[in-house]
Design a protein around this motif. Structure first.
Motif, mmCIF file in Angstrom:
data_model
loop_
_atom_site.group_PDB
_atom_site.id
_atom_site.type_symbol
_atom_site.label_atom_id
_atom_site.label_comp_id
_atom_site.label_asym_id
_atom_site.label_seq_id
_atom_site.Cartn_x
_atom_site.Cartn_y
_atom_site.Cartn_z
ATOM 1 N N ARG A 371 0.846 -1.194 0.000
ATOM 2 C CA ARG A 371 0.000 0.000 0.000
ATOM 3 C C ARG A 371 0.884 1.249 0.000
ATOM 4 N N LYS A 372 0.613 2.193 -0.900
ATOM 5 C CA LYS A 372 1.382 3.422 -0.961
ATOM 6 C C LYS A 372 0.881 4.384 0.110
ATOM 7 N N VAL A 373 1.821 4.906 0.915
ATOM 8 C CA VAL A 373 1.442 5.787 2.014
ATOM 9 C C VAL A 373 2.338 7.009 2.053
ATOM 10 N N ILE A 374 1.887 7.996 2.813
ATOM 11 C CA ILE A 374 2.656 9.204 3.071
ATOM 12 C C ILE A 374 2.660 9.429 4.578
ATOM 13 N N ALA A 375 3.842 9.739 5.131
ATOM 14 C CA ALA A 375 3.954 10.061 6.554
ATOM 15 C C ALA A 375 4.236 11.546 6.690
ATOM 16 N N LEU A 376 3.481 12.210 7.574
ATOM 17 C CA LEU A 376 3.606 13.642 7.797
ATOM 18 C C LEU A 376 4.178 13.908 9.178
ATOM 19 N N GLN A 377 5.186 14.753 9.239
ATOM 20 C CA GLN A 377 5.698 15.238 10.520
ATOM 21 C C GLN A 377 4.945 16.520 10.856
ATOM 22 N N ASN A 378 4.258 16.525 11.993
ATOM 23 C CA ASN A 378 3.395 17.645 12.357
ATOM 24 C C ASN A 378 4.027 18.459 13.478
ATOM 25 N N VAL A 400 1.406 25.677 16.888
ATOM 26 C CA VAL A 400 1.462 24.906 15.653
ATOM 27 C C VAL A 400 2.433 23.732 15.783
ATOM 28 N N ASN A 401 2.411 23.107 16.948
ATOM 29 C CA ASN A 401 3.192 21.906 17.196
ATOM 30 C C ASN A 401 2.288 20.805 17.728
ATOM 31 N N ALA A 402 2.080 19.773 16.942
ATOM 32 C CA ALA A 402 1.316 18.621 17.422
ATOM 33 C C ALA A 402 2.238 17.526 17.961
ATOM 34 N N HIS A 403 3.545 17.645 17.723
ATOM 35 C CA HIS A 403 4.525 16.661 18.213
ATOM 36 C C HIS A 403 4.247 15.257 17.673
ATOM 37 N N SER A 404 3.773 15.159 16.425
ATOM 38 C CA SER A 404 3.332 13.841 15.953
ATOM 39 C C SER A 404 3.813 13.528 14.544
ATOM 40 N N ILE A 405 3.699 12.236 14.204
ATOM 41 C CA ILE A 405 3.741 11.762 12.821
ATOM 42 C C ILE A 405 2.412 11.072 12.557
ATOM 43 N N LEU A 416 -4.066 6.201 8.642
ATOM 44 C CA LEU A 416 -3.877 4.800 8.992
ATOM 45 C C LEU A 416 -3.221 4.619 10.348
ATOM 46 N N GLY A 417 -2.615 5.660 10.863
ATOM 47 C CA GLY A 417 -1.948 5.549 12.156
ATOM 48 C C GLY A 417 -1.326 6.868 12.553
ATOM 49 N N ALA A 418 -0.995 7.012 13.846
ATOM 50 C CA ALA A 418 -0.372 8.234 14.355
ATOM 51 C C ALA A 418 0.504 7.892 15.543
ATOM 52 N N VAL A 419 1.587 8.669 15.676
ATOM 53 C CA VAL A 419 2.489 8.543 16.819
ATOM 54 C C VAL A 419 2.683 9.936 17.400
ATOM 55 N N ASN A 420 2.304 10.132 18.678
ATOM 56 C CA ASN A 420 2.543 11.390 19.351
ATOM 57 C C ASN A 420 3.807 11.243 20.191
ATOM 58 N N PHE A 421 4.848 11.973 19.802
ATOM 59 C CA PHE A 421 6.154 11.781 20.425
ATOM 60 C C PHE A 421 6.226 12.401 21.810
ATOM 61 N N LYS A 422 5.502 13.476 22.053
ATOM 62 C CA LYS A 422 5.523 14.061 23.394
ATOM 63 C C LYS A 422 4.866 13.124 24.393
ATOM 64 N N GLU A 423 3.766 12.487 23.977
ATOM 65 C CA GLU A 423 3.070 11.560 24.874
ATOM 66 C C GLU A 423 3.827 10.247 25.035
#
Length: 444
Positions: A371-378, A400-405, A416-423
């Motif tokens: 599956r073709k995907v795109i990951a965004l650094q937020n 304007v910082n969500a601290h996530s991908i 399809l998924g998310a990772v919050n790095f601060k949490e």
């Protein structure tokens, strides 16, 4: 404009926008997917910033980003960085695969990172070499470009050779083999004379033939000054020859702050009429500047996209694959997509991909099932806020910082998924690139 911290109207305006706008190939068997989990295509290398109140430290990490994997969001490998006066900021791969990082401080504004494989072929980092920049500081963007058949590494330094200077900024020209400084291109506005071409707070960089363009964004202290133009540099002489103002309305009351720039050229789109695309951070706009390759003259800037009318703010990066151009907008946190073949005009090729506040850098890859995907650094900048003491009190940045991908289906935009790095890791995320550089085609 000497007090960027006092931008109450800007904060309210941008927050209103953010609140108002927030909003397959056939899978293989589980065993087949599990057997592919060690492939590196879905792994990214990221820069992480420690948060003072959480007692965490800056690092470089390798993370699994296949949302089909049980290890999604797991840090596979982490390398602790030395304590610098500011974080490393952007990761770049050279044409021959060497990994570099720019840094936002004065102690390590440009570095080469030794990303190698151990005896088991596992990716590891064996060191970070802070390079001699000739006194230039606050590194931003890097570009490798050939001039008269000679390859150079060009780096923008928002602090130039004296970050305390009100109109600081320089472009460093480096030998791409030895990393040695060949020339420092510096032309402070206050020193070149009225009406003469200058370089000030350079950030974005792009080139075609013997012409390079860099943007004039904002002073590194985020308080002393803001730019509203791009600078054209003659690469035969390594000298600035023209400034082009890129500004219209001022939706938050500040100069437009051009941030990233992309010289549309035949190596990106076959037979294209060359032109320069410019994103203005505080103007909320994307502009086109026509370019005549015969006369080497730039035409009148034309506004292609107005974020004030479209309820978006702080446009940032240009990325692309073989079919589309993607532009990230930090507010409300979206990526807009355009037909690559229609460039330099912006013709929509699909619905927005909705990330989170601060949508910035991105990579493209496939999951184990194909599956073709795109990951965004937020994250715009990992600078925090006064309440958290993480680690400055610039409230605009904190909003304007969500601290996530976030990871999305490339065709549909489905998250399809998310990772919050601060949490999850008590850190902020500053940058994302594909491991060993396989995650994008065009960048900036």
């Amino acid at each position: 404009m000497r007090h960027l911290k006092s931008i109450n109207f800007a904060i309210v305006f941008l927050t209103v926008i953010a609140m108002g706008c927030s909003e397959v190939k056939k899978e293989t068997s589980q065993s087949a997917r599990d057997s592919d989990l060690n492939t590196e295509e879905s792994q990214a290398i990221i820069l992480l910033s420690g948060l003072p109140t959480l007692d965490t430290k800056d690092s470089i990490a390798i993370i699994e980003l296949d949302p089909e994997s049980p290890k999604f969001g797991h840090i596979i490998y982490e390398y602790a960085l030395p304590k610098f006066d500011a974080p490393l900021h952007h990761l770049y791969y050279s044409p021959n695969g060497r990994l570099y990082a720019t840094g936002l401080g004065t102690q390590c504004s440009l570095a080469e990172i030794a990303l190698v494989r151990d005896v088991n072929a596992t990716p590891i980092i064996t060191g970070v070499d802070c390079l001699d920049t000739g006194g230039q500081s606050v590194g931003e963007d890097i570009m490798w470009h050939s001039v008269n058949d000679k390859l150079y590494m060009f780096v923008t330094f928002m602090g130039g050779t004296d970050v305390k200077q009100a109109d600081a900024g320089s472009v460093g020209v480096f030998d791409p083999q030895t990393n040695k400084v060949i020339k420092i291109i510096e032309a402070p506005k206050s020193q070149v004379g009225e009406g003469k071409p200058y370089i000030m707070y350079p950030h974005g960089i792009s080139a075609y033939g013997d012409r390079m363009v860099v943007t004039s964004t904002v002073h590194p202290d985020l308080a002393t000054g803001i730019g509203n133009a791009i600078t054209v540099i003659d690469l035969n002489r390594f000298e600035p020859i023209e400034n082009i103002v890129i500004e219209d309305a001022k939706p938050v009351g500040f100069p437009s702050s051009p941030v990233e720039v992309l010289f549309i050229r035949p190596s990106i789109v076959q037979d294209v009429e060359p032109a320069v695309l410019v994103n203005t951070m505080f103007g909320f706009e994307t502009w086109k500047i026509p370019y005549d390759k015969q006369s080497k003259a730039f035409g009148t800037p034309e506004k292609l996209y107005d974020g004030s009318k479209e309820n978006t703010g702080v446009p940032l990066e240009f990325y692309g694959n073989e079919e589309e151009l993607f532009i990230s907008h930090a507010i409300p946190g979206v990526v807009k997509r355009y037909d690559l073949k229609q460039l330099p005009n912006l013709v929509s090729s699909g619905e927005d991909i909705k990330g989170e506040l601060g949508t910035h850098h991105m990579i493209f890859y496939k999951t184990a099932s194909g599956r073709k995907v795109i990951a965004l650094q937020n994250n715009l900048l990992n600078l925090g806020n006064a309440a958290d003491n993480d680690p400055t009190d610039i409230d605009f940045i904190a909003k304007v910082n969500a601290h996530s991908i976030t990871v999305h289906d490339l065709a549909t935009g489905e998250r399809l998924g998310a990772v919050n790095f601060k949490e999850r890791y008590q850190k902020g995320i500053d940058n994302i690139e594909a491991l060993f550089g396989s995650g994008f085609v065009h960048h900036h």
